[in-house]
Design a protein around this motif. Structure first.
Motif, PDB file in Angstrom:
ATOM      1  N   PRO A   1       0.823  -1.215   0.000  1.00  0.00           N
ATOM      2  CA  PRO A   1       0.000   0.000   0.000  1.00  0.00           C
ATOM      3  C   PRO A   1       0.858   1.267   0.000  1.00  0.00           C
ATOM      4  CG  PRO A   1      -0.127  -1.122   2.135  1.00  0.00           C
ATOM      5  CD  PRO A   1       0.661  -2.008   1.224  1.00  0.00           C
ATOM      6  N   ARG A   2       0.620   2.176  -0.926  1.00  0.00           N
ATOM      7  CA  ARG A   2       1.357   3.441  -0.981  1.00  0.00           C
ATOM      8  C   ARG A   2       0.417   4.636  -0.813  1.00  0.00           C
ATOM      9  NH1 ARG A   2       5.205   2.198   1.155  1.00  0.00           N
ATOM     10  NH2 ARG A   2       6.596   3.838   0.486  1.00  0.00           N
TER      11      ARG A   2
ATOM     12  N   ALA B   1       6.883   5.291 -13.035  1.00  0.00           N
ATOM     13  CA  ALA B   1       7.893   4.251 -13.288  1.00  0.00           C
ATOM     14  C   ALA B   1       7.359   2.879 -12.892  1.00  0.00           C
ATOM     15  CB  ALA B   1       9.173   4.573 -12.508  1.00  0.00           C
ATOM     16  N   ALA B   2       6.701   2.806 -11.744  1.00  0.00           N
ATOM     17  CA  ALA B   2       6.153   1.516 -11.291  1.00  0.00           C
ATOM     18  C   ALA B   2       5.096   1.028 -12.281  1.00  0.00           C
ATOM     19  CB  ALA B   2       5.557   1.647  -9.889  1.00  0.00           C
ATOM     20  N   TRP B   3       4.276   1.974 -12.767  1.00  0.00           N
ATOM     21  CA  TRP B   3       3.197   1.574 -13.684  1.00  0.00           C
ATOM     22  C   TRP B   3       3.755   1.053 -15.005  1.00  0.00           C
ATOM     23  CZ3 TRP B   3      -1.360  -0.152 -13.267  1.00  0.00           C
ATOM     24  CH2 TRP B   3      -2.189  -0.259 -14.406  1.00  0.00           C
TER      25      TRP B   3
ATOM     26  N   LYS C   1       7.714  13.790  -7.167  1.00  0.00           N
ATOM     27  CA  LYS C   1       8.350  12.509  -6.839  1.00  0.00           C
ATOM     28  C   LYS C   1       7.306  11.379  -6.834  1.00  0.00           C
ATOM     29  CE  LYS C   1      11.654  10.141  -4.148  1.00  0.00           C
ATOM     30  NZ  LYS C   1      11.833   9.704  -2.770  1.00  0.00           N
ATOM     31  N   VAL C   2       6.135  11.667  -6.298  1.00  0.00           N
ATOM     32  CA  VAL C   2       5.073  10.649  -6.306  1.00  0.00           C
ATOM     33  C   VAL C   2       4.711  10.326  -7.749  1.00  0.00           C
ATOM     34  CG1 VAL C   2       2.676  10.117  -5.650  1.00  0.00           C
ATOM     35  CG2 VAL C   2       4.147  11.409  -4.078  1.00  0.00           C
ATOM     36  N   TYR C   3       4.554  11.383  -8.535  1.00  0.00           N
ATOM     37  CA  TYR C   3       4.189  11.189  -9.936  1.00  0.00           C
ATOM     38  C   TYR C   3       5.238  10.334 -10.656  1.00  0.00           C
ATOM     39  CZ  TYR C   3       3.253  12.024 -14.826  1.00  0.00           C
ATOM     40  OH  TYR C   3       3.000  11.835 -16.152  1.00  0.00           O
TER      41      TYR C   3
ATOM     42  N   ASP D   1       5.016  -4.099  -9.392  1.00  0.00           N
ATOM     43  CA  ASP D   1       6.272  -4.633  -8.886  1.00  0.00           C
ATOM     44  C   ASP D   1       6.536  -4.070  -7.480  1.00  0.00           C
ATOM     45  OD1 ASP D   1       9.084  -5.769  -9.521  1.00  0.00           O
ATOM     46  OD2 ASP D   1       9.439  -3.739  -8.762  1.00  0.00           O
ATOM     47  N   GLU D   2       7.017  -4.964  -6.593  1.00  0.00           N
ATOM     48  CA  GLU D   2       7.160  -4.561  -5.199  1.00  0.00           C
ATOM     49  C   GLU D   2       8.291  -3.563  -4.960  1.00  0.00           C
ATOM     50  OE1 GLU D   2       6.724  -7.729  -2.471  1.00  0.00           O
ATOM     51  OE2 GLU D   2       7.073  -6.444  -0.724  1.00  0.00           O
ATOM     52  N   SER D   3       9.460  -3.816  -5.528  1.00  0.00           N
ATOM     53  CA  SER D   3      10.576  -2.917  -5.203  1.00  0.00           C
ATOM     54  C   SER D   3      10.368  -1.533  -5.823  1.00  0.00           C
ATOM     55  CB  SER D   3      11.912  -3.534  -5.612  1.00  0.00           C
ATOM     56  OG  SER D   3      11.923  -3.752  -6.997  1.00  0.00           O
ATOM     57  N   LEU D   4       9.769  -1.472  -7.006  1.00  0.00           N
ATOM     58  CA  LEU D   4       9.487  -0.149  -7.591  1.00  0.00           C
ATOM     59  C   LEU D   4       8.392   0.566  -6.798  1.00  0.00           C
ATOM     60  CD1 LEU D   4       9.595  -0.956 -11.411  1.00  0.00           C
ATOM     61  CD2 LEU D   4      11.220   0.441 -10.111  1.00  0.00           C
ATOM     62  N   SER D   5       7.437  -0.201  -6.301  1.00  0.00           N
ATOM     63  CA  SER D   5       6.340   0.396  -5.529  1.00  0.00           C
ATOM     64  C   SER D   5       6.852   1.004  -4.226  1.00  0.00           C
ATOM     65  CB  SER D   5       5.273  -0.653  -5.204  1.00  0.00           C
ATOM     66  OG  SER D   5       4.703  -1.140  -6.398  1.00  0.00           O
ATOM     67  N   LYS D   6       7.826   0.326  -3.620  1.00  0.00           N
ATOM     68  CA  LYS D   6       8.350   0.816  -2.333  1.00  0.00           C
ATOM     69  C   LYS D   6       9.024   2.176  -2.462  1.00  0.00           C
ATOM     70  CE  LYS D   6       8.622  -3.283   0.488  1.00  0.00           C
ATOM     71  NZ  LYS D   6       9.277  -4.590   0.589  1.00  0.00           N
ATOM     72  N   LYS D   7       9.384   2.545  -3.692  1.00  0.00           N
ATOM     73  CA  LYS D   7      10.026   3.861  -3.893  1.00  0.00           C
ATOM     74  C   LYS D   7       9.016   5.006  -3.920  1.00  0.00           C
ATOM     75  CE  LYS D   7      14.139   2.279  -6.228  1.00  0.00           C
ATOM     76  NZ  LYS D   7      14.254   1.351  -7.370  1.00  0.00           N
ATOM     77  N   ILE D   8       7.718   4.663  -3.966  1.00  0.00           N
ATOM     78  CA  ILE D   8       6.703   5.718  -4.062  1.00  0.00           C
ATOM     79  C   ILE D   8       6.423   6.284  -2.677  1.00  0.00           C
ATOM     80  CG2 ILE D   8       4.362   6.275  -4.816  1.00  0.00           C
ATOM     81  CD1 ILE D   8       4.449   3.660  -6.507  1.00  0.00           C
TER      82      ILE D   8
END
Ligand code: GDD
Ligand code: MG
Length: 325
Positions: A82-83, A209-211, A202-204, A220-227
């Motif tokens: 969850p982000r 990138a995750a999308w 940064k959120v955008y 993807d989990e690791s890309l999502s964690k960067k949000i």
């Protein structure tokens, strides 16, 4: 197209032990009409052409059961972690076409008054077409600190204030020209993404990138964690100049706590003893001696006794539990 976006990321921890991680409150059959999720889908079916559900790995199957049973074809977005709502809404906007109108709703609210609901959403869609981000305002009844407040003049929003402290909330109620934010929104996909990019670049960028690496709506989990985890209210609603409000006429409750559930059930004729005590989840004869405004919640593997006015604190129990979550 008009797209209904259903946010289904929450676990409803303040409704533990009814609500569980594996079976959050929006999927519970609390009502004779079924679950809050099911009612949300039905209420918007007539107003929208498409559905996008933004949920997670724990609950997407539960959403599927409801939508399949209603014969609805939909797009499934499954978050890896969850982000918060800014990211969840950004994913839906990225999945949609730029000029699609998104009607974003939580999946766990009680709304009574179908005609009033339709009227409000249709008014929102009209304004969204003009490039506004539309909020739906509720006439406040108490200085609740868990909501966003919309300072308004006709349909113009003078300011949006997310979760004020008690003194500020009391001041808003006294001043009179404030509505509660219902947590539903309506906008063109490109309008929202543009505002998000401007106020939370940064959120955008990280959500984008995750999308780009999603597979079949799975993130993807690791890309999502960067949000960064931030709600749409803080990210966009408090800052954008494009916000408008539709003052709604329907009855609304976000059933956020046992106190809210108690009030709702009581208003529908659910039984309460002479001292305001209530039992949820059991038909067993229950007697209360010397207790007042106590809510007893029974499930197969857990019991909760809570004083009505302490309902917000149930979250703390949930957070300390591992096994019974
Ligand atoms: N998919 C997804 N992912 N959904 C999420 C996530 C997430 O990371 N986080 C929250 N949601 C969903 C919740 O399940 C809920 O349906 C909705 O988004 C709103 O999130 P809440 O966590 O319930 O927000 P809130 O209650 O603190 O505040 C919002 O709603 C209030 C009205 O109920 C704000 O919009 C307030 O301004 C508003 O008054
Ligand atoms: Mg909420």
């Amino acid at each position: 197209n008009i797209v209904h976006v259903i946010l289904s990321g929450g676990v409803g921890s303040r409704l533990w032990p009814l609500s569980r991680k594996s079976n959050p409150k929006q999927y519970l059959n609390l009502f004779k009409e079924g679950s809050l999720f099911g009612m949300t889908v039905l209420r918007n079916k007539v107003l929208c052409d498409q559905v996008i559900v933004v949920g997670n790995r724990e609950n997407y199957q539960l959403s599927r059961e409801v939508l399949d049973s209603q014969g609805i074809i939909y797009t499934d977005i499954v978050e890896a972690t969850p982000r918060n709502t800014a990211a969840a809404i950004a994913f839906a906007a990225l999945a949609a076409a730029a000029d699609d109108i998104l009607v974003v709703t939580p999946s766990d609210h009680v709304i009574v008054g179908e005609e009033a609901y339709k009227k409000a959403i249709q008014a929102g869609i009209e304004k969204a077409r003009e490039g506004y981000i539309v909020t739906f305002g509720i006439q406040p009844t108490r200085p609740e600190t868990g909501y966003g407040y919309i300072e308004f003049e006709n349909d113009r929003v003078l300011s949006f204030r997310e979760k004020p402290n008690q003194d500020t909330a009391e001041d808003f109620i006294e001043r009179g020209n404030f509505l509660w934010n219902s947590g539903m929104f309506c906008f063109r996909a490109d309008t929202l993404l543009h505002e998000l990019e401007q106020f939370e670049p940064k959120v955008y960028a990280t959500a984008f990138a995750a999308w780009q690496h999603q597979k079949d709506g799975r993130l993807d989990e690791s890309l999502s964690k960067k949000i960064p985890s931030i709600s749409i209210d803080y990210a966009v609603m408090e800052r954008s100049k494009k916000i408008r409000v539709v003052a709604t006429q329907f009855e609304w409750s976000d059933l956020g706590s046992f106190e809210a559930l108690y009030d709702y059930l009581r208003s529908t004729g659910y039984s309460v003893d002479e001292n305001g005590n209530m039992v949820i989840g059991s038909d067993m004869y229950t007697a209360f001696v010397g207790l007042k405004d106590t809510i007893v919640v029974c499930t197969d593997d857990a019991l909760l006794f809570v004083q009505k006015e302490k309902s917000q604190d149930v979250k703390k129990i949930y957070n300390t539990l591992e096994k019974h979550q």
